[in-house]
Motif scaffolding. Structure first.
Motif, PDB file in Angstrom:
ATOM      1  N   TRP A 199       1.925   9.156  -6.329  1.00 36.66           N
ATOM      2  CA  TRP A 199       2.339  10.551  -6.155  1.00 36.66           C
ATOM      3  C   TRP A 199       3.437  10.942  -7.132  1.00 36.66           C
ATOM      4  O   TRP A 199       3.505  12.081  -7.579  1.00 36.66           O
ATOM      5  CB  TRP A 199       2.830  10.782  -4.721  1.00 36.66           C
ATOM      6  N   ARG A 200       4.302  10.007  -7.449  1.00 31.19           N
ATOM      7  CA  ARG A 200       5.406  10.288  -8.373  1.00 31.19           C
ATOM      8  C   ARG A 200       5.006  10.115  -9.833  1.00 31.19           C
ATOM      9  O   ARG A 200       5.815  10.375 -10.724  1.00 31.19           O
ATOM     10  CB  ARG A 200       6.596   9.375  -8.058  1.00 31.19           C
ATOM     11  N   GLY A 201       3.779   9.641 -10.067  1.00 37.54           N
ATOM     12  CA  GLY A 201       3.328   9.414 -11.442  1.00 37.54           C
ATOM     13  C   GLY A 201       4.081   8.291 -12.132  1.00 37.54           C
ATOM     14  O   GLY A 201       4.271   8.312 -13.343  1.00 37.54           O
TER      15      GLY A 201
ATOM     16  N   PHE B 278       0.851   3.615 -12.523  1.00 33.72           N
ATOM     17  CA  PHE B 278      -0.088   4.715 -12.655  1.00 33.72           C
ATOM     18  C   PHE B 278       0.218   5.649 -13.819  1.00 33.72           C
ATOM     19  O   PHE B 278      -0.281   6.747 -13.879  1.00 33.72           O
ATOM     20  CB  PHE B 278      -0.140   5.521 -11.338  1.00 33.72           C
ATOM     21  N   GLY B 279       1.069   5.226 -14.747  1.00 31.35           N
ATOM     22  CA  GLY B 279       1.382   6.064 -15.892  1.00 31.35           C
ATOM     23  C   GLY B 279       2.822   6.532 -15.849  1.00 31.35           C
ATOM     24  O   GLY B 279       3.583   6.187 -14.943  1.00 31.35           O
TER      25      GLY B 279
ATOM     26  N   GLY C  49       0.820  -1.208   0.000  1.00 24.04           N
ATOM     27  CA  GLY C  49       0.000   0.000   0.000  1.00 24.04           C
ATOM     28  C   GLY C  49       0.851   1.255   0.000  1.00 24.04           C
ATOM     29  O   GLY C  49       0.601   2.193  -0.767  1.00 24.04           O
ATOM     30  N   GLY C  50       1.888   1.285   0.853  1.00 22.92           N
ATOM     31  CA  GLY C  50       2.784   2.432   0.888  1.00 22.92           C
ATOM     32  C   GLY C  50       3.509   2.625  -0.433  1.00 22.92           C
ATOM     33  O   GLY C  50       3.649   3.753  -0.925  1.00 22.92           O
ATOM     34  N   TRP C  51       3.966   1.528  -1.009  1.00 23.29           N
ATOM     35  CA  TRP C  51       4.662   1.594  -2.297  1.00 23.29           C
ATOM     36  C   TRP C  51       3.744   2.154  -3.382  1.00 23.29           C
ATOM     37  O   TRP C  51       4.153   3.018  -4.169  1.00 23.29           O
ATOM     38  CB  TRP C  51       5.160   0.198  -2.672  1.00 23.29           C
TER      39      TRP C  51
END
Length: 195
Positions: A185-187, A191-192, A177-179
């Motif tokens: 957040w870093r994109g 997540f792309g 989950g943390g990862w």
């Protein structure tokens, strides 16, 4: 204690207060019960993280919150820190529910350990070369190596079932989950492309 950032303080105080309340009140409805037990309720996905199974469980988790939570909250601010922490708690709960469904376990889960493992991962990703000295063995090592070794130990203990009564896969769920939150957040993948 009062130099700690406010959200870290609030989490520690809340867990301590709830721990003492457990000795006077029946808080079983707030533990994380397996879905098949018939006692699962939606709020347990987060509420279980405030309960603890004993004083040593509470002390170690609160020490970890103090050590790693305050540092991350100073970098991220309170809102982002709390979001990160509770996503880790939630992912730990989902991992534990999945393992309980697969194994047929009807035992409830309690503790902030899933959130703490998320914080460990976050600390290692933000400060990979910061030295950490674990209690056993007391050998200084970079944060990234400490978390990698700890994660592998948890995976091994979870697969072998060597230590009964410990939710190893919930710990791993907190790490994942943390990862995922930091990757989001870093994109970064999954997540792309990088933002």
């Amino acid at each position: 204690m009062f130099r700690m950032p406010p959200a870290t303080q609030a989490l520690i105080f809340s867990c301590v207060i709830v721990y003492f309340a457990q000795s006077m009140l029946d808080l079983d409805a707030f533990a994380l019960w397996p879905v098949a037990s018939g006692q699962f309720l939606p709020w347990q996905l987060l509420s279980y993280g405030f309960l603890h199974g004993g004083l040593s469980h509470l002390v170690f988790n609160m020490f970890g919150l103090y050590m790693f939570g305050g540092e991350l909250e100073r970098v991220w601010g309170s809102r982002r820190f709390l979001l990160f922490y509770f996503v880790s708690v939630l992912c730990a709960a989902l991992a534990q529910l999945g393992v309980a469904a697969w194994s047929g376990s009807m035992v409830p889960t309690v503790g902030a350990s899933g959130g703490l493992f998320g914080l460990l991962l976050g600390f290692a990703m933000l400060f990979p070369h910061r030295k950490i000295v674990p209690l056993i063995p007391p050998i200084p090592m970079p944060a990234w190596l400490f978390v990698l070794i700890y994660g592998l130990i948890e995976l091994g203990l979870g697969i072998t079932g060597s230590i009964a009564g410990v939710a190893h896969f919930a710990h791993l769920g907190g790490l994942v989950g943390g990862w995922l939150v930091i990757r989001y957040w870093r994109g970064q993948l999954p997540f792309g492309g990088r933002r």
